[in-house]
Motif scaffolding. Structure first.
Motif, PDB file in Angstrom:
ATOM      1  N   ASN A   1       0.843  -1.211  -0.048  1.00 23.15           N
ATOM      2  CA  ASN A   1       0.038   0.102   0.046  1.00 23.15           C
ATOM      3  C   ASN A   1       0.950   1.269  -0.045  1.00 23.15           C
ATOM      4  O   ASN A   1       2.076   1.321   0.281  1.00 23.15           O
ATOM      5  CB  ASN A   1      -1.120  -0.101   1.351  1.00 23.15           C
ATOM      6  CG  ASN A   1      -2.123  -1.070   0.922  1.00 23.15           C
ATOM      7  OD1 ASN A   1      -2.395  -1.324   0.035  1.00 23.15           O
ATOM      8  ND2 ASN A   1      -2.845  -1.112   2.239  1.00 23.15           N
TER       9      ASN A   1
ATOM     10  N   ARG B   1     -14.447  12.131   4.143  1.00 25.99           N
ATOM     11  CA  ARG B   1     -15.327  11.578   3.150  1.00 25.99           C
ATOM     12  C   ARG B   1     -15.267  12.525   1.989  1.00 25.99           C
ATOM     13  O   ARG B   1     -15.636  11.988   0.849  1.00 25.99           O
ATOM     14  CB  ARG B   1     -17.011  11.456   3.991  1.00 25.99           C
ATOM     15  CG  ARG B   1     -16.922  10.337   4.976  1.00 25.99           C
ATOM     16  CD  ARG B   1     -18.304  10.287   5.574  1.00 25.99           C
ATOM     17  NE  ARG B   1     -19.219   9.921   4.954  1.00 25.99           N
ATOM     18  CZ  ARG B   1     -19.395   8.465   4.375  1.00 25.99           C
ATOM     19  NH1 ARG B   1     -18.831   7.616   4.842  1.00 25.99           N
ATOM     20  NH2 ARG B   1     -20.399   8.246   3.535  1.00 25.99           N
TER      21      ARG B   1
ATOM     22  N   VAL C   1     -12.477  11.358  -0.286  1.00 22.18           N
ATOM     23  CA  VAL C   1     -12.719  10.157  -0.809  1.00 22.18           C
ATOM     24  C   VAL C   1     -13.460  10.124  -2.032  1.00 22.18           C
ATOM     25  O   VAL C   1     -13.175   9.409  -2.923  1.00 22.18           O
ATOM     26  CB  VAL C   1     -13.101   9.025   0.343  1.00 22.18           C
ATOM     27  CG1 VAL C   1     -13.473   7.711  -0.348  1.00 22.18           C
ATOM     28  CG2 VAL C   1     -12.265   8.899   1.504  1.00 22.18           C
TER      29      VAL C   1
ATOM     30  N   GLU D   1     -10.572  11.500  -4.850  1.00 22.78           N
ATOM     31  CA  GLU D   1      -9.613  10.820  -4.983  1.00 22.78           C
ATOM     32  C   GLU D   1      -9.467   9.546  -4.211  1.00 22.78           C
ATOM     33  O   GLU D   1     -10.176   9.418  -3.105  1.00 22.78           O
ATOM     34  CB  GLU D   1      -8.352  11.760  -4.465  1.00 22.78           C
ATOM     35  CG  GLU D   1      -8.309  12.156  -3.124  1.00 22.78           C
ATOM     36  CD  GLU D   1      -7.067  13.152  -3.076  1.00 22.78           C
ATOM     37  OE1 GLU D   1      -5.977  12.799  -3.144  1.00 22.78           O
ATOM     38  OE2 GLU D   1      -7.451  14.305  -2.729  1.00 22.78           O
ATOM     39  N   GLN D   2      -8.684   8.725  -4.583  1.00 25.50           N
ATOM     40  CA  GLN D   2      -8.572   7.551  -3.780  1.00 25.50           C
ATOM     41  C   GLN D   2      -7.416   7.622  -2.652  1.00 25.50           C
ATOM     42  O   GLN D   2      -6.158   7.795  -3.062  1.00 25.50           O
ATOM     43  CB  GLN D   2      -7.945   6.158  -4.623  1.00 25.50           C
ATOM     44  CG  GLN D   2      -7.844   4.991  -3.820  1.00 25.50           C
ATOM     45  CD  GLN D   2      -9.071   4.338  -3.356  1.00 25.50           C
ATOM     46  OE1 GLN D   2      -9.989   4.696  -3.829  1.00 25.50           O
ATOM     47  NE2 GLN D   2      -9.001   3.126  -2.713  1.00 25.50           N
TER      48      GLN D   2
ATOM     49  N   GLU E   1      -4.965   3.919   2.351  1.00 30.82           N
ATOM     50  CA  GLU E   1      -5.327   3.419   3.327  1.00 30.82           C
ATOM     51  C   GLU E   1      -4.389   3.729   4.672  1.00 30.82           C
ATOM     52  O   GLU E   1      -3.430   3.905   4.522  1.00 30.82           O
ATOM     53  CB  GLU E   1      -5.353   1.983   3.311  1.00 30.82           C
ATOM     54  CG  GLU E   1      -6.116   1.185   4.498  1.00 30.82           C
ATOM     55  CD  GLU E   1      -6.491  -0.278   4.151  1.00 30.82           C
ATOM     56  OE1 GLU E   1      -7.673  -0.702   4.400  1.00 30.82           O
ATOM     57  OE2 GLU E   1      -5.484  -1.170   3.722  1.00 30.82           O
TER      58      GLU E   1
ATOM     59  N   TYR F   1      -9.792   0.576   4.221  1.00 32.78           N
ATOM     60  CA  TYR F   1     -10.802   0.081   3.135  1.00 32.78           C
ATOM     61  C   TYR F   1     -10.820  -1.452   3.267  1.00 32.78           C
ATOM     62  O   TYR F   1      -9.972  -2.310   2.623  1.00 32.78           O
ATOM     63  CB  TYR F   1      -9.742   0.164   1.759  1.00 32.78           C
ATOM     64  CG  TYR F   1      -9.700   1.634   1.362  1.00 32.78           C
ATOM     65  CD1 TYR F   1     -10.578   2.315   0.815  1.00 32.78           C
ATOM     66  CD2 TYR F   1      -8.527   2.235   1.541  1.00 32.78           C
ATOM     67  CE1 TYR F   1     -10.799   3.500   0.489  1.00 32.78           C
ATOM     68  CE2 TYR F   1      -8.434   3.556   1.179  1.00 32.78           C
ATOM     69  CZ  TYR F   1      -9.639   4.301   0.679  1.00 32.78           C
ATOM     70  OH  TYR F   1      -9.470   5.661   0.360  1.00 32.78           O
TER      71      TYR F   1
ATOM     72  N   ASP G   1     -12.188  -4.319   2.445  1.00 34.67           N
ATOM     73  CA  ASP G   1     -13.255  -4.741   1.387  1.00 34.67           C
ATOM     74  C   ASP G   1     -13.211  -6.362   1.629  1.00 34.67           C
ATOM     75  O   ASP G   1     -13.862  -7.055   0.878  1.00 34.67           O
ATOM     76  CB  ASP G   1     -12.703  -4.340  -0.085  1.00 34.67           C
ATOM     77  CG  ASP G   1     -11.306  -4.651  -0.284  1.00 34.67           C
ATOM     78  OD1 ASP G   1     -10.285  -5.448   0.552  1.00 34.67           O
ATOM     79  OD2 ASP G   1     -10.900  -4.149  -1.209  1.00 34.67           O
TER      80      ASP G   1
ATOM     81  N   THR H   1     -20.090  -2.224  -0.646  1.00 36.34           N
ATOM     82  CA  THR H   1     -20.079  -2.455  -2.188  1.00 36.34           C
ATOM     83  C   THR H   1     -20.746  -3.821  -2.152  1.00 36.34           C
ATOM     84  O   THR H   1     -19.862  -4.712  -1.774  1.00 36.34           O
ATOM     85  CB  THR H   1     -18.695  -2.336  -2.766  1.00 36.34           C
ATOM     86  OG1 THR H   1     -18.147  -1.165  -2.594  1.00 36.34           O
ATOM     87  CG2 THR H   1     -18.887  -2.682  -4.316  1.00 36.34           C
TER      88      THR H   1
ATOM     89  N   PHE I   1     -16.562  -1.433   1.624  1.00 38.90           N
ATOM     90  CA  PHE I   1     -15.741  -0.594   0.695  1.00 38.90           C
ATOM     91  C   PHE I   1     -14.814   0.217   1.458  1.00 38.90           C
ATOM     92  O   PHE I   1     -13.377   0.035   1.333  1.00 38.90           O
ATOM     93  CB  PHE I   1     -16.349   0.295  -0.241  1.00 38.90           C
ATOM     94  CG  PHE I   1     -15.528   1.424  -1.058  1.00 38.90           C
ATOM     95  CD1 PHE I   1     -14.499   0.926  -1.626  1.00 38.90           C
ATOM     96  CD2 PHE I   1     -15.751   2.693  -0.655  1.00 38.90           C
ATOM     97  CE1 PHE I   1     -13.694   1.713  -2.329  1.00 38.90           C
ATOM     98  CE2 PHE I   1     -15.096   3.377  -1.425  1.00 38.90           C
ATOM     99  CZ  PHE I   1     -14.064   2.980  -1.970  1.00 38.90           C
ATOM    100  N   CYS I   2     -15.085   1.226   2.304  1.00 35.99           N
ATOM    101  CA  CYS I   2     -14.377   1.909   3.318  1.00 35.99           C
ATOM    102  C   CYS I   2     -15.161   1.967   4.174  1.00 35.99           C
ATOM    103  O   CYS I   2     -16.351   2.009   4.511  1.00 35.99           O
ATOM    104  CB  CYS I   2     -13.857   3.097   2.495  1.00 35.99           C
ATOM    105  SG  CYS I   2     -15.049   4.397   2.138  1.00 35.99           S
TER     106      CYS I   2
END
Length: 255
Positions: free
Chosen positions: A5, A24, A27, A30-31, A34, A69, A71, A125, A130-131
């Motif tokens: 990462n 938030r 986010v 942009e990404q 983490e 994140y 996921d 998701t 997702f986050c």
């Protein structure tokens, strides 16, 4: 957080409405890597669970948000994020004083007084997370609370000392990242066992209040979904989601 990462970003603000809202918003554009953190000296609209507000004197306390994140986690196990965040705060404060516990679901208490609150906002998701945006406010150097909050306390009020905010923040982040790695490595039983051991009023019968009134009960367990299971004196078992039950606390007049 895996080794491949990107390095987390550290964003410091003088003032913002809410570090959760700010993070938030980023986010959405942009990404962010983490583990990125937004910390502020002052929040004009800090929030807690289900709209609760948070009183904090500018520059005296820790107010920050972290993004993860997760996921790999199904949505029905998202309470694990709350558990690792609460444990990380408790373990950080354990370095400075005794009698720190986790009040379900994720408030942090010193004896019968609240020293930390948090708001965790999860985005999904499909059937997975997702986050997670973890917003935390810890009372560190505030000497007086003027709002009608029933039982706040700061670390300074407990110990009589003042503290370096960045030192405490870095200590927390190290613990959170380690707890999160444990979650990635599927150490869920250890997390849940540590959480149960850290619970405020985790043993014995205590006073609670729900829509039916006040009653005595003991904590029988916490479901993986985060639901609280209480057992009454007569053996009746009740199951509660967040905000469906509260602990009855009689505040002390002084520390």
């Amino acid at each position: 957080m895996s080794e491949e990462n990107e390095m987390p970003r550290f964003i410091r603000l003088k003032e913002t409405t809410s570090t959760n809202n700010y993070l938030r918003g980023l986010v959405g554009k942009e990404q962010l890597p983490e583990g990125s953190v937004v910390v502020t000296d002052f929040q004009t609209a800090g929030r807690g669970q289900v709209g609760n507000s948070w009183e904090s004197e500018g520059g005296r306390n820790l107010m920050f948000s972290v993004i993860l994140y997760p996921d790999f986690l199904p949505a029905n196990r998202q309470f694990l994020i709350s558990q690792i965040a609460a444990l990380s705060v408790k373990e950080t404060l354990d370095q400075y004083t005794d009698d720190i516990t986790v009040k379900w679901p994720n408030d942090i208490y010193w004896k019968d007084r609240k020293i930390c609150g948090m708001l965790i906002e999860n985005d999904l998701t499909g059937q997975s997370l997702f986050c997670s945006v973890i917003g935390i406010g810890i009372n560190i150097n505030q000497q007086e609370f003027r709002s009608n909050a029933p039982n706040p306390v700061s670390l300074t009020q407990i110990t009589g000392r003042e503290y370096d905010l960045d030192e405490i923040l870095n200590s927390f982040l190290e613990r959170l990242y380690n707890r999160y790695l444990g979650l990635i490595r599927e150490q869920e039983d250890e997390i849940r066992n540590d959480y149960m051991a850290a619970l405020y009023r985790g043993k014995g019968f205590h006073a609670y209040r729900d829509e039916q009134g006040t009653f005595q009960a003991r904590i029988r367990g916490i479901e993986p979904t985060g639901h609280l299971i209480l057992e009454l004196n007569d053996g009746e078992v009740r199951r509660y989601a967040f905000k469906e039950v509260s602990t009855v606390i009689t505040p002390e007049l002084s520390l």
